[in-house]
Design a protein around this motif. Sequence first.
Motif, short mmCIF file in Angstrom:
data_model
loop_
_atom_site.label_atom_id
_atom_site.label_comp_id
_atom_site.label_asym_id
_atom_site.label_seq_id
_atom_site.Cartn_x
_atom_site.Cartn_y
_atom_site.Cartn_z
N LYS A 1 0.83 -1.21 0.00
CA LYS A 1 0.00 0.00 0.00
C LYS A 1 0.86 1.26 0.00
CE LYS A 1 -3.67 2.37 2.58
NZ LYS A 1 -4.57 2.29 3.77
N ARG B 1 2.37 1.81 -3.41
CA ARG B 1 1.36 2.33 -4.35
C ARG B 1 1.15 3.83 -4.14
NH1 ARG B 1 -2.77 1.13 -7.69
NH2 ARG B 1 -2.28 -1.09 -7.63
N ILE B 2 0.99 4.25 -2.90
CA ILE B 2 0.79 5.68 -2.62
C ILE B 2 1.99 6.49 -3.09
CG2 ILE B 2 0.53 7.39 -0.79
CD1 ILE B 2 -0.96 5.20 0.83
N GLU C 1 4.34 5.78 -5.30
CA GLU C 1 4.60 5.75 -6.74
C GLU C 1 3.61 6.62 -7.53
OE1 GLU C 1 7.06 4.55 -8.32
OE2 GLU C 1 7.94 2.96 -7.09
N ILE C 2 2.43 6.85 -6.97
CA ILE C 2 1.37 7.51 -7.73
C ILE C 2 1.10 8.94 -7.28
CG2 ILE C 2 -1.14 7.39 -8.22
CD1 ILE C 2 -0.84 4.32 -8.16
N THR C 3 1.35 9.26 -6.01
CA THR C 3 0.99 10.57 -5.47
C THR C 3 2.17 11.19 -4.74
OG1 THR C 3 -1.24 9.71 -5.11
CG2 THR C 3 -0.69 11.80 -4.07
N GLU D 1 -2.16 10.56 -10.96
CA GLU D 1 -3.19 10.33 -9.95
C GLU D 1 -4.52 9.97 -10.61
OE1 GLU D 1 -4.78 12.26 -5.78
OE2 GLU D 1 -3.42 13.41 -7.06
N GLU D 2 -4.83 10.64 -11.70
CA GLU D 2 -6.09 10.36 -12.40
C GLU D 2 -6.13 8.93 -12.91
OE1 GLU D 2 -7.42 11.64 -16.73
OE2 GLU D 2 -7.67 13.32 -15.34
N ARG D 3 -5.02 8.47 -13.46
CA ARG D 3 -4.96 7.13 -14.06
C ARG D 3 -4.46 6.06 -13.09
NH1 ARG D 3 -2.18 8.91 -19.86
NH2 ARG D 3 -3.82 10.38 -20.49
N GLN D 4 -4.10 6.49 -11.87
CA GLN D 4 -3.55 5.56 -10.88
C GLN D 4 -2.38 4.79 -11.47
OE1 GLN D 4 -4.70 5.04 -7.27
NE2 GLN D 4 -4.85 7.14 -8.05
N ALA D 5 -1.48 5.56 -12.09
CA ALA D 5 -0.29 5.00 -12.71
C ALA D 5 0.95 5.65 -12.08
CB ALA D 5 -0.30 5.26 -14.22
N ILE E 1 0.90 -2.99 -9.37
CA ILE E 1 0.75 -1.56 -9.68
C ILE E 1 0.72 -1.28 -11.18
CG2 ILE E 1 1.83 0.71 -9.40
CD1 ILE E 1 2.65 -0.10 -6.59
#
Length: 279
Positions: A19, A22-23, A25-27, A63-67, A107
């Motif tokens: 988790k 993921r946070i 890498e994306i935000t 963030e929009e694409r969660q990439a 991810i």
Amino acid sequence: MSSADIPDLFDRIAAATAKAIRIAEITLPPDVMSRIVAASENETSPVARRELMHILENIRLAEERQAPICQDTGIPVIYLTLPPDISYTPAITEAVRKGVREATEKIPLRPNLVDPISRHNTGTNTSADMPAVHITAGDRLQVTVLPKGAGSENVSRLKMFTPTEKDRIPEFIVETALLAGGRPCPPIILGVGIGGTFDGAASLAKEALLEPLDQMTSEEEEICRSVNDLGIGPMGLGGKTTCLGVKIKSAGCHTASLPVAVNIQCWAARRATVEVSLS
């Protein structure tokens, strides 16, 4: 309560690690975002301002694409805090590595970890001794991840000064940024470790990158201004903004030595912390 009282502790740590990755890498953290936004508002060079706007658009789309924010998803450096009633066991480190493997697959992350000589890629961003897991005591069980890409890592430096050379430390830090130029994808953040031992100074420098940029000491502010005066600018294309911040951590050292390390971080200063529930 002990580790034995939490039968699924292994899975909880693995899930928290995945988790946190993921946070991270994306935000981007809010303090980093605010620095980038402020730089875009204060930049006077049209080219530099455009590059900063591209960076902000990149962040928005991630963030929009969660990439992942960057194609170089780095190698995760892990920091664990263990409360007094949780004893360290090798299973805890293995739980972290399980979380890294899960994050790599789901991810997904680019598999970056290779053998240093054969260059064989494990495909999981883990090996028998990687990623590095740093464990300290704390009030809560927390997993902090710091994904570190190669572009900024490759231009980091360490120098063993003599004690009489302490006044040259700011010059060394600024010189490190100058030699790096546009390679670490500026605007950059500089983590500086002063003191300790040869290896300890490097660890301090990386730990400094975990510190928030909301507040800097007068020394840190002055070094940051000096780096910005270099005019390297965003992506090395010139401008007012080369450095978003400088953070310094220090430790005692041998009376005959003065190690100093500078760990450079790119604008994608990714870090995140997740607490592991023990209830």
